[in-house]
Design a protein around this motif. Structure first.
Motif, PDB file in Angstrom:
ATOM      1  N   THR B 117    -112.200  22.869  14.636  1.00  0.00           N
ATOM      2  CA  THR B 117    -113.307  23.453  15.392  1.00  0.00           C
ATOM      3  C   THR B 117    -114.357  24.063  14.476  1.00  0.00           C
ATOM      4  N   ARG B 118    -114.046  24.110  13.212  1.00  0.00           N
ATOM      5  CA  ARG B 118    -115.028  24.659  12.288  1.00  0.00           C
ATOM      6  C   ARG B 118    -116.252  23.746  12.201  1.00  0.00           C
ATOM      7  N   PRO B 119    -117.382  24.312  11.794  1.00  0.00           N
ATOM      8  CA  PRO B 119    -118.604  23.499  11.791  1.00  0.00           C
ATOM      9  C   PRO B 119    -118.589  22.437  10.690  1.00  0.00           C
ATOM     10  N   GLN B 120    -119.564  21.576  10.760  1.00  0.00           N
ATOM     11  CA  GLN B 120    -119.819  20.573   9.744  1.00  0.00           C
ATOM     12  C   GLN B 120    -118.598  19.723   9.439  1.00  0.00           C
ATOM     13  N   LEU B 121    -118.211  18.997  10.459  1.00  0.00           N
ATOM     14  CA  LEU B 121    -117.071  18.111  10.280  1.00  0.00           C
ATOM     15  C   LEU B 121    -117.528  16.818   9.601  1.00  0.00           C
ATOM     16  N   ASN B 122    -116.910  16.523   8.505  1.00  0.00           N
ATOM     17  CA  ASN B 122    -117.244  15.276   7.809  1.00  0.00           C
ATOM     18  C   ASN B 122    -116.221  14.218   8.158  1.00  0.00           C
ATOM     19  N   GLU B 123    -116.712  13.037   8.414  1.00  0.00           N
ATOM     20  CA  GLU B 123    -115.814  11.948   8.771  1.00  0.00           C
ATOM     21  C   GLU B 123    -116.117  10.737   7.932  1.00  0.00           C
ATOM     22  N   ILE B 124    -115.086  10.111   7.450  1.00  0.00           N
ATOM     23  CA  ILE B 124    -115.285   8.856   6.739  1.00  0.00           C
ATOM     24  C   ILE B 124    -114.400   7.817   7.399  1.00  0.00           C
ATOM     25  N   HIS B 125    -115.028   6.781   7.890  1.00  0.00           N
ATOM     26  CA  HIS B 125    -114.286   5.695   8.531  1.00  0.00           C
ATOM     27  C   HIS B 125    -114.264   4.500   7.609  1.00  0.00           C
ATOM     28  N   ALA B 126    -113.106   3.916   7.448  1.00  0.00           N
ATOM     29  CA  ALA B 126    -113.030   2.662   6.690  1.00  0.00           C
ATOM     30  C   ALA B 126    -112.812   1.553   7.712  1.00  0.00           C
ATOM     31  N   ASP B 127    -113.833   1.295   8.514  1.00  0.00           N
ATOM     32  CA  ASP B 127    -113.662   0.358   9.628  1.00  0.00           C
ATOM     33  C   ASP B 127    -113.456  -1.073   9.191  1.00  0.00           C
ATOM     34  N   ARG B 128    -114.253  -1.489   8.246  1.00  0.00           N
ATOM     35  CA  ARG B 128    -114.234  -2.916   7.949  1.00  0.00           C
ATOM     36  C   ARG B 128    -113.665  -3.262   6.596  1.00  0.00           C
ATOM     37  N   ALA B 129    -113.493  -2.287   5.767  1.00  0.00           N
ATOM     38  CA  ALA B 129    -112.950  -2.569   4.442  1.00  0.00           C
ATOM     39  C   ALA B 129    -112.476  -1.250   3.854  1.00  0.00           C
TER      40      ALA B 129
END
Lengths: 184, 333
Positions: B117-129
């Motif tokens: 719930t903390r601010p500034q959530l970083n997300e990294i998706h490796a969807d295709r590779a």
């Protein structure tokens, strides 16, 4: 998302979308197998991305693509011959023989006739013709790909067009009349 | 003019290969007779239509592109900075799998997500590779295709560094005893104890393989239920039970290197590694003898398509393959 949205990759997509169908159709004339054709074309694109990315920006990309596909198809045919490979059950071969239409009822369709005419060209002549019509390569490039002289390319193409013309004439498709009807 | 001569002139004109002299000759021929002009149009039409006729089969270009993308290796230099969370940097120097420098660990498990719930959530998706990233604290992560990594803020606040993982990833955290590096999966919390590590998060289980170093592996629901895993060991957390086994084969991190290396390994293990690496089911036929299953395989594959690898195995083992609903099955004839 996130396949890299970068210039080289955009270039890759453009080249892929421009040539994929054409190259698969070209490969199909060798393999007569749609899956194998797609595999050959996809493998080539992966190789280009991984090893020769600089090619994507070159004007000669067309020449490279068609020459490579031709070579890879020939390798594929040679391997198919050598290895009596186990066919996958779901292996799809194009059942409709695109280049050997037999149905006489369809003969009125001039495109089908043309297809048949192309399929009946002598092998060397056909090969030059396919590279020219698929790849739209220059005579010089075709000559380099097939290791023959540009003059031979010219002669073979002239022969091909003449034979196609004669074939269509013989079949009684009066293209000239159709054209006359269209002309004002 | 002979038939062939004018046909060649027309052709060279259409193919943009005619010299000025040939253009002039063609023009002269065309002007000479109405029939010539009609003949020209017929030839042009054949020329044009043959292009269409030849290109008549429609292949699914979009599907093909997606398939190709899934097989492409993306060089670090091409991973765009813009699509990454602001604080992430692309790792641009060559990845060194030097196991001497740090320890490495691998975990597995998947499923639902819980959000910080903390601010500034970083997300990294490796969807295709697979994607390689460097975290703001300097730690490195290599996400396998399908994995998602989340973390809050810049990892610089508070007494600990916490990231969340769904899927499989290889971690090389910068060790800092004052601010330990934690990884949460759905069921587990991992803490590096002076290591770098790889985490994989699959279905109902979490799997951790420590390549080098030491990692504390705890159940999320009951953190006192934990164990410390040392290098060369693998642990699986299923429910609240840990199962620890010895050193795994050399191919657990193949997906990060593109190299599959088998040294005198039983066929059944080889097939399992290949299946995992290509994310494609490859199995041995149920009727296969134990002896054939244990046949030893020594081979090294670098960035090769699955098809080639299957063929290589067919040739060395004398087995055959068939394809059943997307699964490759090796069998004895």
């Amino acid at each position: 998302m996130p396949f890299p949205d970068t210039e080289p990759y955009r270039q890759f997509q453009v080249v892929f979308k421009t040539y994929y169908n054409l190259l698969c159709n070209y490969a199909l004339t060798f393999t007569k197998d749609a899956d194998a054709s797609e595999d050959i074309v996809q493998d080539l694109f992966i190789k280009i991305w991984e090893q020769r990315r600089e090619l994507l920006q070159e004007a000669s990309i067309r020449y490279y693509l068609f020459t490579a596909i031709r070579n890879n198809c020939i390798t594929w045919l040679r391997r198919e011959k050598q290895l009596a490979t186990v066919p996958w059950n779901d292996h799809q071969t194009i059942s409709q023989p695109a280049y050997y239409p037999e149905e006489p009822a369809e003969e009125k369709d001039e495109r089908l006739l043309l297809e048949r005419a192309i399929s009946q060209l002598p092998p060397k002549c056909k090969e030059v013709f396919l590279l020219s019509r698929f790849g739209k390569l220059s005579y010089k490039e075709i000559a380099a790909t097939l290791d023959i002289s540009p003059k031979t390319v010219e002669n073979q193409l002239g022969k091909a067009l003449k034979m196609l013309r004669a074939f269509l004439k013989e079949c009684g498709v009066c293209l000239t009349l159709i054209l006359v009807a269209i002309l004002p | 003019m002979q038939d062939t001569d004018y046909i060649k002139l027309v052709l060279k004109h259409l193919d943009s290969e005619a010299t000025p002299a040939e253009q002039a000759a063609l023009q002269h021929w065309l002007e000479a007779d109405q029939q010539h002009r009609l003949e020209y149009q017929t030839l042009e039409r054949i020329w044009r239509d043959s292009g269409k006729v030849l290109n008549k089969h429609s292949f699914d270009v979009e599907a093909a592109l997606e398939k190709v993308e899934n097989r492409l290796a993306i060089p670090d230099a091409l991973v765009p900075r813009s699509s990454m969370p602001a604080r992430l940097q692309v790792w641009s120097f060559p990845w060194k799998w030097s196991l001497a420098a740090a320890s490495v660990l691998l975990v597995a498990g998947t499923a639902g997500w819980w959000y910080l719930t903390r601010p500034q959530l970083n997300e990294i998706h490796a969807d295709r590779a697979a994607v390689r990233v460097a975290l703001p604290d300097g730690s490195r992560v290599h996400l396998r295709q399908g994995a998602v990594l989340r973390y809050s803020g810049s990892l610089a606040d508070g007494n600990e560094r916490m990231v969340e993982l769904s899927g499989e990833a290889f971690f090389e955290p910068v060790h800092n005893p004052a601010r330990p590096f934690h990884i949460q999966t759905e069921h587990a919390i991992l803490q590096d104890i002076g290591t770098s590590f790889l985490v994989k998060d699959a279905a109902a289980t979490d799997e951790l393989t420590v390549i080098t170093g030491k990692v504390k592996f705890a159940e999320k629901a009951d953190p006192s239920n934990s164990l410390t895993l040392t290098e060369g060991h693998k642990a699986i957390l299923s429910g609240n039970r840990f199962t620890v086994s010895g050193a795994t084969g050399g191919n657990v991190i193949s997906w990060t290197t593109g190299i599959l290396d088998f040294k005198d390994e039983p066929l059944r293990d080889v097939v399992a590694d290949i299946s995992d690496f290509y994310q494609t089911p490859v199995v041995l036929d149920a009727g296969m003898s134990d002896k054939a299953r244990a046949a030893r395989v020594t081979a090294r594959f670098e960035h090769q398509p699955l098809k080639d690898i299957l063929e290589e195995i067919r040739l060395t083992t004398g087995l055959s393959t068939r394809k059943e609903k997307g699964t490759f099955v090796f069998f004895q004839e």
